[in-house]
Design a protein around this motif. Structure first.
Motif, mmCIF file in Angstrom:
data_model
loop_
_atom_site.group_PDB
_atom_site.id
_atom_site.type_symbol
_atom_site.label_atom_id
_atom_site.label_comp_id
_atom_site.label_asym_id
_atom_site.label_seq_id
_atom_site.Cartn_x
_atom_site.Cartn_y
_atom_site.Cartn_z
ATOM 1 N N ILE A 30 -0.053 28.193 -40.084
ATOM 2 C CA ILE A 30 -0.416 28.509 -41.461
ATOM 3 C C ILE A 30 -1.102 29.868 -41.469
ATOM 4 O O ILE A 30 -2.071 30.078 -40.743
ATOM 5 C CB ILE A 30 -1.369 27.459 -42.075
ATOM 6 C CG1 ILE A 30 -0.682 26.105 -42.149
ATOM 7 C CG2 ILE A 30 -1.866 27.909 -43.445
ATOM 8 C CD1 ILE A 30 -1.540 24.998 -42.709
ATOM 9 N N SER A 31 -0.589 30.768 -42.292
ATOM 10 C CA SER A 31 -1.243 32.049 -42.521
ATOM 11 C C SER A 31 -1.555 32.126 -44.005
ATOM 12 O O SER A 31 -0.663 31.989 -44.836
ATOM 13 C CB SER A 31 -0.343 33.211 -42.109
ATOM 14 O OG SER A 31 -0.167 33.215 -40.711
ATOM 15 N N ASN A 39 -10.859 26.961 -41.119
ATOM 16 C CA ASN A 39 -9.792 26.327 -40.344
ATOM 17 C C ASN A 39 -9.927 24.811 -40.360
ATOM 18 O O ASN A 39 -8.932 24.092 -40.469
ATOM 19 C CB ASN A 39 -9.787 26.853 -38.915
ATOM 20 C CG ASN A 39 -9.356 28.302 -38.826
ATOM 21 O OD1 ASN A 39 -8.924 28.893 -39.814
ATOM 22 N ND2 ASN A 39 -9.485 28.885 -37.662
ATOM 23 N N ILE A 83 -8.772 23.634 -43.797
ATOM 24 C CA ILE A 83 -7.313 23.712 -43.920
ATOM 25 C C ILE A 83 -6.666 22.550 -43.175
ATOM 26 O O ILE A 83 -5.743 21.913 -43.666
ATOM 27 C CB ILE A 83 -6.783 25.071 -43.421
ATOM 28 C CG1 ILE A 83 -7.184 26.173 -44.408
ATOM 29 C CG2 ILE A 83 -5.268 25.041 -43.230
ATOM 30 C CD1 ILE A 83 -6.911 27.577 -43.926
ATOM 31 N N THR A 84 -7.175 22.248 -41.993
ATOM 32 C CA THR A 84 -6.630 21.129 -41.213
ATOM 33 C C THR A 84 -6.823 19.809 -41.951
ATOM 34 O O THR A 84 -5.876 19.029 -42.100
ATOM 35 C CB THR A 84 -7.283 21.068 -39.822
ATOM 36 O OG1 THR A 84 -7.012 22.282 -39.128
ATOM 37 C CG2 THR A 84 -6.761 19.900 -39.014
ATOM 38 N N ILE A 143 -3.845 28.647 -37.183
ATOM 39 C CA ILE A 143 -4.246 28.974 -38.544
ATOM 40 C C ILE A 143 -4.703 30.429 -38.534
ATOM 41 O O ILE A 143 -5.615 30.793 -37.802
ATOM 42 C CB ILE A 143 -5.368 28.048 -39.043
ATOM 43 C CG1 ILE A 143 -4.887 26.594 -38.994
ATOM 44 C CG2 ILE A 143 -5.794 28.434 -40.459
ATOM 45 C CD1 ILE A 143 -5.951 25.579 -39.310
ATOM 46 N N ASN A 144 -4.041 31.246 -39.335
ATOM 47 C CA ASN A 144 -4.267 32.691 -39.341
ATOM 48 C C ASN A 144 -4.304 33.229 -37.905
ATOM 49 O O ASN A 144 -5.299 33.802 -37.474
ATOM 50 C CB ASN A 144 -5.543 33.050 -40.106
ATOM 51 C CG ASN A 144 -5.395 32.849 -41.585
ATOM 52 O OD1 ASN A 144 -4.314 33.012 -42.136
ATOM 53 N ND2 ASN A 144 -6.474 32.491 -42.250
#
Length: 96
Positions: free
Chosen positions: A11-12, A44, A47-48, A79-80
């Protein structure tokens, strides 16, 4: 074909400057309580928890079970992966 596991998630996403950006300055017209952008680690984690896991809970496999059961310690999370992604759009992509 039935998947056995989720190997990798990438994921970005563009975000505000971690631990510096203030909501009142980032969001024009915002009138609510002010908040500072979270750290990269906290972002992060969120997001997770709130994107990846919630999405996988909603996806149903052929046997009716949630796709979340395919996710686990074996899953590689990126992530990113290129670091901070603060400037986006044409300015970030074209170097303007």
């Amino acid at each position: 074909v039935e998947p056995r596991k989720i190997h990798t998630v990438v994921i970005s996403t563009q975000h505000a400057e971690p631990l510096k950006a203030k909501r009142s300055k980032e969001c024009t017209g915002y009138k609510g309580p002010d908040a500072t952008a979270p750290s990269m680690e906290e972002m992060n984690r969120q997001i997770t928890e709130f994107v990846v896991k919630k999405t996988l809970e909603e996806i149903k496999l052929k046997d009716g079970s949630p796709a979340l059961r395919l996710y686990g310690g074996h899953t590689h999370m990126y992530i990113n992966p290129s670091g901070k992604f603060i400037i986006g759009g044409p300015q970030g992509d074209a170097g303007l």
